[in-house]
Design a protein around this motif. Structure first.
Motif, mmCIF file in Angstrom:
data_model
loop_
_atom_site.group_PDB
_atom_site.id
_atom_site.type_symbol
_atom_site.label_atom_id
_atom_site.label_comp_id
_atom_site.label_asym_id
_atom_site.label_seq_id
_atom_site.Cartn_x
_atom_site.Cartn_y
_atom_site.Cartn_z
ATOM 1 N N GLN A 118 0.720 -0.448 0.204
ATOM 2 C CA GLN A 118 -0.469 -0.083 -0.299
ATOM 3 C C GLN A 118 1.319 1.472 -0.037
ATOM 4 N N SER A 128 -10.264 2.430 -2.949
ATOM 5 C CA SER A 128 -9.132 1.561 -3.738
ATOM 6 C C SER A 128 -9.618 -0.173 -3.907
ATOM 7 N N CYS B 114 -1.394 -13.143 -0.079
ATOM 8 C CA CYS B 114 -2.933 -12.899 -0.189
ATOM 9 C C CYS B 114 -3.249 -12.217 1.345
ATOM 10 N N ASN B 118 -4.480 -5.131 3.063
ATOM 11 C CA ASN B 118 -4.642 -3.752 2.011
ATOM 12 C C ASN B 118 -5.446 -3.073 1.686
ATOM 13 N N GLY B 120 -6.806 -1.945 -0.748
ATOM 14 C CA GLY B 120 -7.080 -2.070 -1.873
ATOM 15 C C GLY B 120 -8.271 -3.604 -2.531
ATOM 16 N N LYS B 121 -8.369 -4.102 -0.751
ATOM 17 C CA LYS B 121 -9.064 -5.737 -0.775
ATOM 18 C C LYS B 121 -10.291 -5.515 0.070
ATOM 19 N N GLN B 122 -11.508 -6.158 -0.835
ATOM 20 C CA GLN B 122 -12.540 -6.149 0.184
ATOM 21 C C GLN B 122 -12.479 -6.629 1.616
ATOM 22 N N ALA B 125 -13.638 -10.391 1.028
ATOM 23 C CA ALA B 125 -12.752 -11.088 0.153
ATOM 24 C C ALA B 125 -11.908 -12.121 0.471
ATOM 25 N N ILE B 126 -11.468 -11.014 1.914
ATOM 26 C CA ILE B 126 -10.265 -12.086 2.440
ATOM 27 C C ILE B 126 -10.221 -11.788 4.074
#
Lengths: 262, 154
Positions: A118, A128, B114, B118, B120-122, B125-126
């Motif tokens: 990030q 994002s 993985c 971050n 950017g990750k939903q 999702a994880i």
């Protein structure tokens, strides 16, 4: 006065009849000639495959599921023997970060093959997301249209492929692709791109990127089969193709695509 | 009634005939065999494109021998992840089990590829981990079994 007008009228009819017969003969001749040419494709290379028994492949990428791990890009390079460096990719991942001030930060370190760090602090981020990119396997591919030697084509299954033996490496297709999905192979010196793992599809296996995606963000399927998972997904979700204004007939559908994505 | 044919016409016609014949002969030798069978390309290229050998065998090939892992995996959150995502391409190992080129990755960085946090990750999702805070200094697989992440080791 009136006599001369009627005489002129007769003359007009005669010439127009002759003209009509002439045009009709020419048109009929052209139609017959065209149908004859069409049947002998050796002269006219405009045959469109209409084999309904073959699948017509489409792809879905679910942006909400992508975690930017880079497994797809890694697997693609392994499977298709694309040199690790220089950084040419058949598939790669971009991270879009929309900041609170409205500016957009787009990063793709090494095509995202080693994952993402990030770069924008949390407090500045409005939203994002990751966008995996690959060949859109367009039905009306600009890359196919520009190839001067017929070395790139859309297969009867709807996969855009390259004839490596026939490609002259002129790079016209590389600059024609609006999605930047083509490159010149650094060793073979001919155009190279995603084949949707055509060699795997033919063996009944999933493309390498979809085999290794841990979250199932990528899907492929038969658009002709109205009961396929892909068609169901397309019905149930609001999907979008990239650059619809270019009318490329893209068959790569993104779920939850933001307008920032180019 | 006899048509008047200008003398240059037969000569021109002859020149055209020779040119067209030459063109057709050249074309016959220059155009590859299967060109134009399906479209403006060499049909044999479809076969060429189907030729390359596969490197990823697909997880069904793995489960033919490793049934136990399939059962383990099925019970936990990693069930949807195919074997070769972590273990690398396995076709050579499938062809001959003597080839031991299967990756057995361990270490915080690999799991982090993985699971690292971050924006950017939903969240759905994880599960995301801050590697700088979560049990620093310990290897993930000391507690978690990668095939069954929530089957915690003691």
């Amino acid at each position: 006065m009136s006599q001369s007008t009627s005489a002129m009228g007769n003359e007009k009819i005669k010439t127009s009849r002759r003209k009509f017969l002439k045009t009709a003969t020419v048109l009929a001749g052209a139609a017959i000639g065209y149908s004859w040419l069409k049947s002998s494709q050796i002269l006219l290379f405009a045959a469109e495959p209409k084999d309904e028994s073959l699948p017509w492949y489409g792809i879905v990428i679910d942006i909400q599921k992508c975690i930017g791990c880079g497994n797809c890009a890694k697997a693609c390079k392994n499977e298709n023997d694309v040199p690790a460096e220089p950084f040419f990719f058949r598939t790669w991942i971009e991270q879009y970060t929309v900041k609170n001030d409205g500016s957009v930060n787009i990063v793709s370190p090494n095509g995202g093959i080693d994952g993402f760090k990030q770069t924008v602090p949390d407090e500045d981020i409005f939203k994002s997301f990751f966008v995996p990119k690959m060949c859109n396997h367009c039905a009306k591919s600009p890359c196919v249209q520009v190839c001067p030697v017929g070395a790139t084509y859309v297969s009867p299954e709807g996969v855009a492929l390259i004839d490596e033996k026939y490609c002259i490496g002129c790079r016209y297709c590389v600059q024609a692709c609006p999605y930047g999905c083509r490159f010149i192979h650094p060793v073979k010196k001919v155009a190279n791109k995603c084949t949707l793992c055509y060699h795997r599809l033919k063996k009944g296996l999933a493309p390498a990127c979809m085999e290794t995606c841990p979250t199932g963000a990528r899907m492929y399927g038969n658009l002709r089969d109205k009961n396929s998972d892909l068609v169901k997904f397309l019905k149930e979700h609001t999907t979008q193709v990239l650059r619809p204004n270019l009318n490329t007939g893209s068959k790569l559908f993104y779920n939850a695509l933001s307008s920032e994505v180019r | 009634m006899k048509f008047y044919v200008p003398p240059q016409i037969p000569r021109l016609a002859l020149a055209f005939a020779i040119f067209i014949t030459l063109f057709l002969v050249l074309r016959h030798f220059l155009v590859p065999d299967t060109f134009g069978k399906y479209g403006h390309y060499r049909a044999a290229s479809l076969i060429d494109n189907a030729q390359p050998e596969i490197h990823y065998a697909g997880q069904q090939a793995c489960f033919k021998c490793h049934q136990d892992i399939e059962d383990k995996k099925a019970q936990d959150v990693h069930s949807e992840i195919h074997c070769e995502t972590c273990h690398g391409p396995g076709e050579k190992h499938v062809v001959s089990s003597k080839v031991e080129d299967i990756l057995k990755p361990s270490g915080r960085e690999f799991c982090g590829s993985c699971h690292i946090i971050n924006a950017g990750k939903q969240k759905s999702a994880i599960n995301q981990i801050d590697l700088n805070k979560h049990n620093v200094g310990k290897n993930c697989i000391e507690c978690h079994n990668p095939h069954q992440p929530w089957e915690m080791k003691k």
